[in-house]
Design a protein around this motif. Structure first.
Motif, PDB file in Angstrom:
ATOM      1  N   ASP A 158      -8.450  -0.354  -4.702  1.00 45.99           N
ATOM      2  CA  ASP A 158      -7.168  -1.387  -4.954  1.00 45.99           C
ATOM      3  C   ASP A 158      -6.116  -1.377  -3.694  1.00 45.99           C
ATOM      4  O   ASP A 158      -5.869  -2.020  -2.421  1.00 45.99           O
ATOM      5  CB  ASP A 158      -6.336  -0.662  -5.609  1.00 45.99           C
ATOM      6  CG  ASP A 158      -6.682  -1.391  -6.991  1.00 45.99           C
ATOM      7  OD1 ASP A 158      -7.439  -2.518  -7.028  1.00 45.99           O
ATOM      8  OD2 ASP A 158      -5.761  -1.505  -7.963  1.00 45.99           O
ATOM      9  N   ALA A 159      -6.712   0.026  -2.585  1.00 44.52           N
ATOM     10  CA  ALA A 159      -5.648   0.490  -1.023  1.00 44.52           C
ATOM     11  C   ALA A 159      -6.131   0.174  -0.367  1.00 44.52           C
ATOM     12  O   ALA A 159      -6.139  -0.359   0.666  1.00 44.52           O
ATOM     13  CB  ALA A 159      -5.222   1.905  -1.892  1.00 44.52           C
ATOM     14  N   VAL A 187       0.852  -1.535   0.047  1.00 46.24           N
ATOM     15  CA  VAL A 187       0.436  -0.281   0.148  1.00 46.24           C
ATOM     16  C   VAL A 187       1.221   0.750  -0.373  1.00 46.24           C
ATOM     17  O   VAL A 187       0.590   2.321  -0.988  1.00 46.24           O
ATOM     18  CB  VAL A 187      -1.211  -0.129   1.436  1.00 46.24           C
ATOM     19  CG1 VAL A 187      -0.326   0.473   2.906  1.00 46.24           C
ATOM     20  CG2 VAL A 187      -2.213   0.900   0.757  1.00 46.24           C
ATOM     21  N   ALA A 188       1.407   1.000   0.467  1.00 45.38           N
ATOM     22  CA  ALA A 188       2.502   2.569   0.897  1.00 45.38           C
ATOM     23  C   ALA A 188       3.321   2.213  -0.894  1.00 45.38           C
ATOM     24  O   ALA A 188       3.152   3.967  -1.063  1.00 45.38           O
ATOM     25  CB  ALA A 188       4.143   1.762   1.794  1.00 45.38           C
ATOM     26  N   GLY A 189       3.530   1.640  -1.654  1.00 40.62           N
ATOM     27  CA  GLY A 189       4.259   1.687  -3.173  1.00 40.62           C
ATOM     28  C   GLY A 189       2.878   2.319  -3.854  1.00 40.62           C
ATOM     29  O   GLY A 189       3.282   3.389  -4.759  1.00 40.62           O
ATOM     30  N   GLU A 190       1.940   1.994  -3.814  1.00 39.06           N
ATOM     31  CA  GLU A 190       0.752   1.866  -4.573  1.00 39.06           C
ATOM     32  C   GLU A 190       0.578   3.516  -3.880  1.00 39.06           C
ATOM     33  O   GLU A 190      -0.025   4.305  -4.923  1.00 39.06           O
ATOM     34  CB  GLU A 190      -0.520   0.996  -4.129  1.00 39.06           C
ATOM     35  CG  GLU A 190      -0.716  -0.070  -5.093  1.00 39.06           C
ATOM     36  CD  GLU A 190      -1.746  -1.143  -4.839  1.00 39.06           C
ATOM     37  OE1 GLU A 190      -2.132  -0.679  -3.537  1.00 39.06           O
ATOM     38  OE2 GLU A 190      -1.504  -2.129  -4.715  1.00 39.06           O
ATOM     39  N   LEU A 191       0.606   4.278  -3.066  1.00 38.03           N
ATOM     40  CA  LEU A 191      -0.274   5.644  -2.914  1.00 38.03           C
ATOM     41  C   LEU A 191       0.946   6.920  -2.509  1.00 38.03           C
ATOM     42  O   LEU A 191       0.135   7.542  -3.593  1.00 38.03           O
ATOM     43  CB  LEU A 191      -0.680   5.614  -0.973  1.00 38.03           C
ATOM     44  CG  LEU A 191      -1.917   4.688  -0.500  1.00 38.03           C
ATOM     45  CD1 LEU A 191      -1.742   5.003   1.199  1.00 38.03           C
ATOM     46  CD2 LEU A 191      -2.608   5.320  -1.045  1.00 38.03           C
ATOM     47  N   LEU A 193      -5.898  -2.442   2.662  1.00 42.56           N
ATOM     48  CA  LEU A 193      -6.451  -2.330   4.222  1.00 42.56           C
ATOM     49  C   LEU A 193      -6.857  -2.959   4.917  1.00 42.56           C
ATOM     50  O   LEU A 193      -7.154  -2.972   6.612  1.00 42.56           O
ATOM     51  CB  LEU A 193      -6.755  -0.371   4.689  1.00 42.56           C
ATOM     52  CG  LEU A 193      -5.380   0.761   3.946  1.00 42.56           C
ATOM     53  CD1 LEU A 193      -5.968   1.936   3.989  1.00 42.56           C
ATOM     54  CD2 LEU A 193      -4.156   0.040   5.327  1.00 42.56           C
ATOM     55  N   ARG A 194      -8.001  -3.559   4.079  1.00 37.72           N
ATOM     56  CA  ARG A 194      -9.652  -4.162   4.267  1.00 37.72           C
ATOM     57  C   ARG A 194      -8.798  -5.466   5.501  1.00 37.72           C
ATOM     58  O   ARG A 194      -9.174  -5.982   6.438  1.00 37.72           O
ATOM     59  CB  ARG A 194     -10.284  -3.758   3.082  1.00 37.72           C
ATOM     60  CG  ARG A 194     -11.166  -3.274   3.298  1.00 37.72           C
ATOM     61  CD  ARG A 194     -12.519  -3.379   2.738  1.00 37.72           C
ATOM     62  NE  ARG A 194     -12.210  -3.600   1.552  1.00 37.72           N
ATOM     63  CZ  ARG A 194     -12.562  -2.542   0.639  1.00 37.72           C
ATOM     64  NH1 ARG A 194     -12.952  -1.371   1.313  1.00 37.72           N
ATOM     65  NH2 ARG A 194     -11.813  -2.608  -0.500  1.00 37.72           N
ATOM     66  N   LYS A 235     -11.209   7.637 -12.959  1.00 39.85           N
ATOM     67  CA  LYS A 235     -12.018   6.344 -13.535  1.00 39.85           C
ATOM     68  C   LYS A 235     -10.149   5.901 -12.887  1.00 39.85           C
ATOM     69  O   LYS A 235     -10.299   4.390 -12.501  1.00 39.85           O
ATOM     70  CB  LYS A 235     -12.484   5.859 -14.543  1.00 39.85           C
ATOM     71  CG  LYS A 235     -13.408   6.573 -14.858  1.00 39.85           C
ATOM     72  CD  LYS A 235     -14.047   5.535 -16.623  1.00 39.85           C
ATOM     73  CE  LYS A 235     -15.498   5.774 -16.045  1.00 39.85           C
ATOM     74  NZ  LYS A 235     -16.501   5.376 -17.974  1.00 39.85           N
ATOM     75  N   MET A 236      -9.329   5.780 -13.125  1.00 40.14           N
ATOM     76  CA  MET A 236      -8.165   5.308 -12.637  1.00 40.14           C
ATOM     77  C   MET A 236      -7.864   5.653 -11.805  1.00 40.14           C
ATOM     78  O   MET A 236      -7.991   4.550 -10.623  1.00 40.14           O
ATOM     79  CB  MET A 236      -6.705   5.653 -13.397  1.00 40.14           C
ATOM     80  CG  MET A 236      -5.553   5.591 -12.617  1.00 40.14           C
ATOM     81  SD  MET A 236      -4.053   5.608 -14.241  1.00 40.14           S
ATOM     82  CE  MET A 236      -4.399   5.358 -15.418  1.00 40.14           C
TER      83      MET A 236
END
Length: 241
Positions: free
Chosen positions: A177-178, A124-128, A182-183, A169-170
């Motif tokens: 996804d993020a 999640v760190a990389g994605e955000l 986290l869920r 939309k992206m």
């Protein structure tokens, strides 16, 4: 009560951000999944409708004034998102990564879920980090250009991505996804509940993860439910002028 029944979760949070804390209390998703009615949300998350409505109706009983983000100009809102929420993520990701590494190293042999949580935190760190750069370098500057065009009465600015709906939309997909990562972390950590007798670092790690998720919920809400719909509407107005 009838008035509440006809509104979506996202509508209520847009009108009064403090209702987000009520939905959080009952485990109801108010950002990515906020486009459903209160009644449907109660059915989906197995929540007592009357209890939820009572809490929602009493949300302002403390007489404190909630911030009305829905009334802000879009350029001001983008700056707020960057200065408050993007800054929060940037400042807290290194701390979360350190906590994740340390706690997994010390306690991962006994609490094996910590090893998976560590990998999910990295994910999640990389994605955000990548996600926020796209907003700051591409989407948000274009939204500001549209706001300026409306003020000046000029034409819709050109964009290499075509309509603003494409990057939006992206961004919404990446929000989902993020949120899913986290869920998974929340599930693995029993909603950020450290085991009895956990050390201070373990407890601090889970507390920070909980805080991080709450900030992300508000962050995503401001974009999905306010900034993005209004940006689409603004583009439509500029096209038709």
């Amino acid at each position: 009560m009838k008035e509440l029944a006809s509104k979506t979760v996202a509508d209520l949070v847009t009108e009064n951000i403090k209702t987000a804390h009520i939905f959080k209390k009952y485990g109801i998703d108010f950002c990515c999944g906020g486009g459903i009615s209160i009644e449907k949300a109660c059915a989906k998350y197995n929540v007592d409708y009357d209890l939820l409505v009572t809490d929602l109706e009493n949300v302002d009983k403390d007489n404190s004034k909630a911030t009305n983000y829905n009334s802000w100009e879009l350029d001001f809102l983008t700056d707020h998102i960057i200065n408050v929420h993007h800054t929060y993520v940037e400042e807290n990701i290194p701390l979360l990564l350190q906590y994740a590494e340390r706690v997994a190293q010390v306690h991962g042999h006994h609490y094996t879920e910590l090893l998976e949580i560590k990998e999910l935190v990295k994910e999640v760190a990389g994605e955000l980090s990548a996600h926020m750069k796209k907003e700051e370098l591409i989407l948000f500057p274009f939204i500001k250009k549209m706001v300026q065009a409306k003020k000046e009465g000029s034409a819709l600015p050109e964009a290499h991505f075509g309509t603003v709906d494409n990057p939006i939309k992206m961004m919404e997909t990446e929000h989902e996804d993020a949120g899913e990562v986290l869920r998974k972390i929340a599930s693995l950590s029993s909603n950020y509940t450290p085991p009895q007798g956990a050390c201070n670092t373990y407890r601090a790690f889970y507390a920070k993860l909980d805080e991080f998720e709450q900030d992300l919920h508000q962050h995503v809400h401001l974009e999905n439910n306010i900034l993005f719909p209004k940006s689409l509407q603004l583009e439509k107005e500029l096209r038709n002028q």
